[in-house]
Design a protein around this motif. Sequence first.
Motif, PDB file in Angstrom:
ATOM      1  N   TYR A  78     -13.599   2.526  11.675  1.00 41.86           N
ATOM      2  CA  TYR A  78     -13.910   3.331  10.497  1.00 41.86           C
ATOM      3  C   TYR A  78     -12.625   3.591   9.736  1.00 41.86           C
ATOM      4  O   TYR A  78     -11.528   3.331  10.247  1.00 41.86           O
ATOM      5  CB  TYR A  78     -14.569   4.655  10.892  1.00 41.86           C
ATOM      6  CG  TYR A  78     -13.649   5.606  11.596  1.00 41.86           C
ATOM      7  CD1 TYR A  78     -13.388   5.471  12.959  1.00 41.86           C
ATOM      8  CD2 TYR A  78     -13.012   6.629  10.892  1.00 41.86           C
ATOM      9  CE1 TYR A  78     -12.531   6.348  13.595  1.00 41.86           C
ATOM     10  CE2 TYR A  78     -12.159   7.509  11.527  1.00 41.86           C
ATOM     11  CZ  TYR A  78     -11.916   7.355  12.879  1.00 41.86           C
ATOM     12  OH  TYR A  78     -11.062   8.214  13.517  1.00 41.86           O
ATOM     13  N   LYS A  79     -12.766   4.106   8.531  1.00 44.92           N
ATOM     14  CA  LYS A  79     -11.568   4.423   7.772  1.00 44.92           C
ATOM     15  C   LYS A  79     -11.762   5.695   6.936  1.00 44.92           C
ATOM     16  O   LYS A  79     -11.154   6.708   7.192  1.00 44.92           O
ATOM     17  CB  LYS A  79     -11.205   3.251   6.864  1.00 44.92           C
ATOM     18  CG  LYS A  79      -9.847   3.365   6.226  1.00 44.92           C
ATOM     19  CD  LYS A  79      -9.495   2.082   5.489  1.00 44.92           C
ATOM     20  CE  LYS A  79      -8.120   2.207   4.846  1.00 44.92           C
ATOM     21  NZ  LYS A  79      -7.822   1.014   4.049  1.00 44.92           N
ATOM     22  N   CYS A  80     -12.644   5.652   5.950  1.00 45.75           N
ATOM     23  CA  CYS A  80     -12.715   6.749   4.968  1.00 45.75           C
ATOM     24  C   CYS A  80     -13.622   7.915   5.380  1.00 45.75           C
ATOM     25  O   CYS A  80     -13.411   9.036   4.953  1.00 45.75           O
ATOM     26  CB  CYS A  80     -13.185   6.197   3.631  1.00 45.75           C
ATOM     27  SG  CYS A  80     -14.923   5.684   3.643  1.00 45.75           S
ATOM     28  N   LYS A  81     -14.628   7.654   6.136  1.00 46.70           N
ATOM     29  CA  LYS A  81     -15.654   8.652   6.514  1.00 46.70           C
ATOM     30  C   LYS A  81     -16.411   9.192   5.306  1.00 46.70           C
ATOM     31  O   LYS A  81     -17.007  10.253   5.380  1.00 46.70           O
ATOM     32  CB  LYS A  81     -15.038   9.824   7.288  1.00 46.70           C
ATOM     33  CG  LYS A  81     -14.526   9.481   8.664  1.00 46.70           C
ATOM     34  CD  LYS A  81     -14.095  10.753   9.378  1.00 46.70           C
ATOM     35  CE  LYS A  81     -13.690  10.496  10.805  1.00 46.70           C
ATOM     36  NZ  LYS A  81     -13.284  11.726  11.486  1.00 46.70           N
ATOM     37  N   LYS A  82     -16.358   8.472   4.179  1.00 48.33           N
ATOM     38  CA  LYS A  82     -17.025   8.948   2.964  1.00 48.33           C
ATOM     39  C   LYS A  82     -18.074   7.974   2.435  1.00 48.33           C
ATOM     40  O   LYS A  82     -18.650   8.196   1.379  1.00 48.33           O
ATOM     41  CB  LYS A  82     -15.984   9.182   1.868  1.00 48.33           C
ATOM     42  CG  LYS A  82     -15.033  10.290   2.175  1.00 48.33           C
ATOM     43  CD  LYS A  82     -13.993  10.415   1.083  1.00 48.33           C
ATOM     44  CE  LYS A  82     -12.955  11.455   1.473  1.00 48.33           C
ATOM     45  NZ  LYS A  82     -11.804  11.432   0.581  1.00 48.33           N
ATOM     46  N   GLY A  83     -18.227   6.869   3.110  1.00 49.45           N
ATOM     47  CA  GLY A  83     -19.214   5.897   2.651  1.00 49.45           C
ATOM     48  C   GLY A  83     -18.679   4.917   1.624  1.00 49.45           C
ATOM     49  O   GLY A  83     -19.451   4.209   0.996  1.00 49.45           O
ATOM     50  N   SER A  84     -17.361   4.853   1.445  1.00 48.22           N
ATOM     51  CA  SER A  84     -16.836   3.951   0.418  1.00 48.22           C
ATOM     52  C   SER A  84     -16.173   2.682   0.948  1.00 48.22           C
ATOM     53  O   SER A  84     -16.224   1.647   0.293  1.00 48.22           O
ATOM     54  CB  SER A  84     -15.868   4.704  -0.504  1.00 48.22           C
ATOM     55  OG  SER A  84     -14.860   5.327   0.250  1.00 48.22           O
ATOM     56  N   CYS A  85     -15.569   2.722   2.124  1.00 44.31           N
ATOM     57  CA  CYS A  85     -14.842   1.525   2.594  1.00 44.31           C
ATOM     58  C   CYS A  85     -15.750   0.499   3.280  1.00 44.31           C
ATOM     59  O   CYS A  85     -15.449  -0.696   3.272  1.00 44.31           O
ATOM     60  CB  CYS A  85     -13.713   1.920   3.540  1.00 44.31           C
ATOM     61  SG  CYS A  85     -14.260   2.500   5.168  1.00 44.31           S
ATOM     62  N   GLY A  86     -16.806   0.927   3.898  1.00 42.50           N
ATOM     63  CA  GLY A  86     -17.733   0.017   4.574  1.00 42.50           C
ATOM     64  C   GLY A  86     -17.268  -0.419   5.953  1.00 42.50           C
ATOM     65  O   GLY A  86     -17.924  -1.209   6.625  1.00 42.50           O
ATOM     66  N   LYS A  87     -16.147   0.101   6.399  1.00 38.88           N
ATOM     67  CA  LYS A  87     -15.578  -0.325   7.684  1.00 38.88           C
ATOM     68  C   LYS A  87     -16.413   0.124   8.887  1.00 38.88           C
ATOM     69  O   LYS A  87     -16.342  -0.461   9.957  1.00 38.88           O
ATOM     70  CB  LYS A  87     -14.159   0.235   7.807  1.00 38.88           C
ATOM     71  CG  LYS A  87     -13.305  -0.550   8.731  1.00 38.88           C
ATOM     72  CD  LYS A  87     -11.844  -0.386   8.409  1.00 38.88           C
ATOM     73  CE  LYS A  87     -11.024  -1.046   9.472  1.00 38.88           C
ATOM     74  NZ  LYS A  87     -10.296  -2.192   9.075  1.00 38.88           N
ATOM     75  N   CYS A  88     -17.211   1.149   8.726  1.00 35.78           N
ATOM     76  CA  CYS A  88     -17.991   1.687   9.848  1.00 35.78           C
ATOM     77  C   CYS A  88     -19.394   1.063   9.933  1.00 35.78           C
ATOM     78  O   CYS A  88     -20.238   1.585  10.656  1.00 35.78           O
ATOM     79  CB  CYS A  88     -18.116   3.197   9.731  1.00 35.78           C
ATOM     80  SG  CYS A  88     -19.083   3.720   8.306  1.00 35.78           S
ATOM     81  N   LEU A 117     -24.154   2.588   7.566  1.00 37.46           N
ATOM     82  CA  LEU A 117     -22.774   3.063   7.623  1.00 37.46           C
ATOM     83  C   LEU A 117     -22.794   4.234   8.596  1.00 37.46           C
ATOM     84  O   LEU A 117     -23.473   5.242   8.360  1.00 37.46           O
ATOM     85  CB  LEU A 117     -22.295   3.510   6.241  1.00 37.46           C
ATOM     86  CG  LEU A 117     -22.189   2.418   5.186  1.00 37.46           C
ATOM     87  CD1 LEU A 117     -21.808   3.000   3.836  1.00 37.46           C
ATOM     88  CD2 LEU A 117     -21.194   1.331   5.602  1.00 37.46           C
ATOM     89  N   CYS A 119     -20.849   6.521   9.198  1.00 33.90           N
ATOM     90  CA  CYS A 119     -20.407   7.825   8.671  1.00 33.90           C
ATOM     91  C   CYS A 119     -21.465   8.468   7.781  1.00 33.90           C
ATOM     92  O   CYS A 119     -21.378   9.663   7.494  1.00 33.90           O
ATOM     93  CB  CYS A 119     -19.091   7.683   7.916  1.00 33.90           C
ATOM     94  SG  CYS A 119     -19.198   6.726   6.395  1.00 33.90           S
TER      95      CYS A 119
HETATM   96  S1  FES Z   1     -15.819   5.045   7.290  1.00 36.75           S
HETATM   97 FE1  FES Z   1     -15.712   4.210   5.300  1.00 36.75          FE
HETATM   98  S2  FES Z   1     -17.779   3.812   4.842  1.00 36.75           S
HETATM   99 FE2  FES Z   1     -17.884   4.812   6.741  1.00 36.75          FE
END
Ligand code: FES
Length: 127
Positions: A78-88, A117, A119
């Motif tokens: 994960y990275k942003c925890k906001k729903g924007s990076c898509g890493k999760c 996602l 997050c």
């Molecule tokens: S951590 Fe970035 S979208 Fe979920």
Amino acid sequence: MQKKLTVGSLIEGKQNNIHIENAIVEKKTVEKQEKRKTKEVEKKSIEIEQHGRRYEVQPEQNVSVLEQALNQKVPIDYKCKKGSCGKCEVTIVSGHGMLSKRTDEEIAKLTEPTHRLACQAVFQQYY
Ligand code: FES
């Protein structure tokens, strides 16, 4: 559970037995209810997959899959925890019914209906 009173049960000396019996019945009922709840929670979990690895995550109401996975030491990217990076992004293998509806961020980013996602997916109900 209430115990029925009879003429015999009203005889002095038997009163204490009634109270003891009632307490035992109540204790057994509470134990059964707790056991049932524990079993339900144990049974319920979701299975997720990320990068070819599968993990089981125990639900916690109103907590995101990502936060709950991290609480349980499940190694999710994960990275942003906001729903924007898509890493999760994860595949929900089982347990879709316990999660919130897809957010706008998820609808915009994900093409597969089984993907979420972590997050943004929140546990809503697990019992
Ligand atoms: S951590 Fe970035 S979208 Fe979920």
